[in-house]
Design an enzyme around this catalytic site. Structure first.
Site, PDB file in Angstrom:
ATOM      1  N   LYS A 144     -38.757  -7.966   0.827  1.00 15.85           N
ATOM      2  CA  LYS A 144     -38.573  -9.121   1.721  1.00 15.85           C
ATOM      3  C   LYS A 144     -39.951  -9.725   1.972  1.00 15.85           C
ATOM      4  CE  LYS A 144     -35.411 -11.308   4.253  1.00 15.85           C
ATOM      5  NZ  LYS A 144     -34.765 -10.588   5.369  1.00 15.85           N
ATOM      6  N   HIS A 145     -40.104 -10.995   1.694  1.00 15.80           N
ATOM      7  CA  HIS A 145     -41.383 -11.693   1.880  1.00 15.80           C
ATOM      8  C   HIS A 145     -42.523 -10.962   1.171  1.00 15.80           C
ATOM      9  CE1 HIS A 145     -39.283 -14.365   4.492  1.00 15.80           C
ATOM     10  NE2 HIS A 145     -39.074 -13.452   5.427  1.00 15.80           N
ATOM     11  N   ASN A 197     -53.119  -4.319   6.106  1.00 17.63           N
ATOM     12  CA  ASN A 197     -53.271  -2.869   6.035  1.00 17.63           C
ATOM     13  C   ASN A 197     -51.904  -2.207   5.819  1.00 17.63           C
ATOM     14  OD1 ASN A 197     -56.114  -2.473   6.520  1.00 17.63           O
ATOM     15  ND2 ASN A 197     -55.764  -3.138   8.618  1.00 17.63           N
ATOM     16  N   HIS A 231     -53.984  -8.327  -0.665  1.00 17.82           N
ATOM     17  CA  HIS A 231     -54.025  -9.422   0.293  1.00 17.82           C
ATOM     18  C   HIS A 231     -53.183 -10.604  -0.167  1.00 17.82           C
ATOM     19  CE1 HIS A 231     -57.834  -7.257   1.353  1.00 17.82           C
ATOM     20  NE2 HIS A 231     -57.246  -7.366   2.516  1.00 17.82           N
TER      21      HIS A 231
END
Length: 538
Positions: A289-290, A432, A538
């Site tokens: 998801k996302h 993180n 990231h």
């Protein structure tokens, strides 16, 4: 030094009297050539293109007649000649150019129909270096760029998809092509040669092991214009670059709506994650998801892998993306259709499973034919203001033999298996990242937090919610192991994991406070291993 323009205004319409055709991809060629001949256009061609046109019964003039020079060196030299490039580059309204054409017998070429040697296809198919180099086109790009530069007078067509509209334009405009279309086709032509050169330079850099070429190009071919990007106010498009790595770009859509921008991004993340697990590891399922996993599991059966992945965070899984490392089975499909799902991607699908999924018409079903190699080299590109960040794909993997036990208690064999599993999943979680796992399944995931301790707490809280949804008294993290994508800068993150019930920890190590973190682990009686490799994402 800049070259000054003589400022001849481009005519709106240019009549097509003579066309040069030289194509590698001959799809649609004969029909287009016939439409040109019917419009009274003289056809000039080369090699195999000329043979195909002549075989269709059309009159065609060989380029060697135009140049007065035969094709030589296995066809490497055939169009690099003033009679070709002068015919393409001459400014028709310039007196000096006209005089040069008359003096040297150069005939104007009004239409160039050119596509290039299949360099990208040969490279993707794994051809030998000699074969790849032989498929670097020289004359084609030179003619394309010449014709595109002189689009004021010349129409350049590089894609068979444009044949029909050029033919229709000629029919509707008494054999003329308007300036607006000539400019559009010129822009497409330069895009094509840019992508072609980018593919060639990229191959050379990879073959030579050049990590950071002085100049680097990236190119792609438009797959589709999308309704919008991440948000409705953002325009977006999907391009493919010829890389044959199995995944969303190479998959076949068996059913469902077109994939959105976010669907493609999330499906890529899902398939890359599940590809970490070979069939030897057992059937695997990843729910995304996302672009973050909300559940991952390996099990003895595919359906069980799905159920265990779903158990980790059933709330977030609603409307998610499912990826599998083996053929989608009917039993799994029956479970999937009980929940709202956007996309399923797998290397294959059984006929029975496909029939079950077909009941959900909007559910997108993709098959890739194979799994991606997690250890394969590749590049990742990210745009920043004024430039591009380019890095190798994160294909790092940690074997059990590379683990360094840093605590008094060593992990058990079962803990080691879960630690390696959790660390492999953590590689695909936004930093993180904290991943709790137990018995080959995630039981809590904390992603994308500015503080590692917050990621640990969020993952534990999600575990509590999942346990409540499953009707279990204890949080799923009780008796689990925990993975951190980077080192614990302080002991607080590790202590949060201990509080959640973790019994063993895997992390890269390398913090100034490693000794403090190790001491906290020993005091808590848990095992901890260092990997020496981190997985920031990231």
């Amino acid at each position: 030094m800049t070259v000054k323009s003589k400022n001849h205004p481009a005519p709106d319409g240019v009549r097509i009297r003579r066309a040069l055709l030289s194509v590698s991809d001959k799809s649609g060629l004969v029909a287009f050539a016939r439409s040109l001949a019917d419009a009274g256009v003289e056809l000039i061609s080369t090699g195999g293109t000329a043979k195909a046109i002549a075989a269709a019964g059309l009159a065609v003039r060989d380029v060697s007649e135009l140049t007065g020079f035969p094709e030589i060196m296995d066809g490497r030299v055939k169009t690099l000649h003033p009679n070709v490039h002068g015919g393409l580059l001459a400014i028709r309204d310039d007196g000096e150019h006209r005089a040069a054409m008359d003096a040297h017998g150069i005939e104007a070429i009004d239409l160039a129909v050119i596509n290039l040697y299949p360099f990208e296809e040969v490279r993707a198919a794994g051809g030998e270096a000699a074969e790849i180099i032989e498929n670097i086109d020289i004359g084609g790009p030179a003619m394309i760029r010449a014709a595109a530069k002189n689009h004021a007078y010349v129409t350049i067509v590089t894609d068979p998809d444009d044949y029909a509209r050029v033919a229709e334009t000629l029919a509707e405009n008494d054999g003329m092509v308007p300036l607006a279309l000539r400019r559009e086709l010129a822009a497409l032509a330069y895009g094509r040669t840019a992508a072609y050169d980018a593919a060639i330079s990229g191959w050379f850099a990879g073959d030579l092991g050049i990590e950071a070429p002085r100049h680097r190009g990236f190119g792609g071919q438009l797959r589709e214009v999308m309704r919008y990007g991440e948000n409705p106010h953002q325009k977006a498009a999907f391009y493919v670059n010829g890389d044959r790595r199995p995944g969303v770009a190479t998959a076949e859509l068996l059913q469902g709506k077109k994939l959105s921008y976010n669907n493609i991004n999330d499906t890529d993340a899902a398939f890359e994650l599940v590809s970490e697990f070979a069939l030897a590891d057992g059937p695997a399922c990843a729910i995304i998801k996302h672009a973050n996993p909300c559940g991952v599991a390996v099990a003895s059966s595919q359906a069980d892998a799905y159920r265990r992945a779903l158990r980790c965070d059933p709330t977030s899984a609603f409307g998610g993306i499912l990826a599998f490392n083996c053929e989608l089975e009917a039993e799994t499909a029956e479970e999937i259709v009980k929940l709202m799902t956007e996309v399923i991607i797998a290397p294959a699908v059984s006929a029975a499973a496909q029939q079950i999924i077909a009941k959900k018409k909007n559910l997108r079903l993709l098959v890739t034919g194979a799994m991606a190699d997690p250890a394969a080299a590749g590049v990742h590109v990210k745009s920043v203001a004024g430039g591009l960040l380019v890095q190798e794909r994160d294909n790092g993997r940690i074997a059990q033999s590379a683990l360094q036990v840093v605590t008094k208690r060593a992990p058990s064999d079962a803990e080691i298996a879960d630690l390696l599993f959790a660390f492999r999943v953590g590689k695909h979680v936004k930093s993180n990242a904290i991943v709790y796992a137990r018995d080959g399944a995630t039981v809590g995931i904390g992603a994308g937090q500015m503080s590692r301790v917050d990621s640990a707490r969020i993952a534990a809280r999600k575990s509590e919610d999942a346990a409540l949804a499953a009707g279990e008294a204890k949080p799923l993290t009780a008796g689990s192991v925990v993975a951190s994508d980077a080192f614990f800068p302080f002991a607080d993150g590790l202590l949060s994991a201990v509080e959640a019930g973790a019994t063993a920890v895997i992390q890269p190590g390398g913090s100034m406070r490693d000794a403090e973190v190790i001491a906290a682990a020993d005091e808590a009686g848990i095992a901890m291993v260092f990997t020496g490799m981190r997985h920031f994402r990231h």
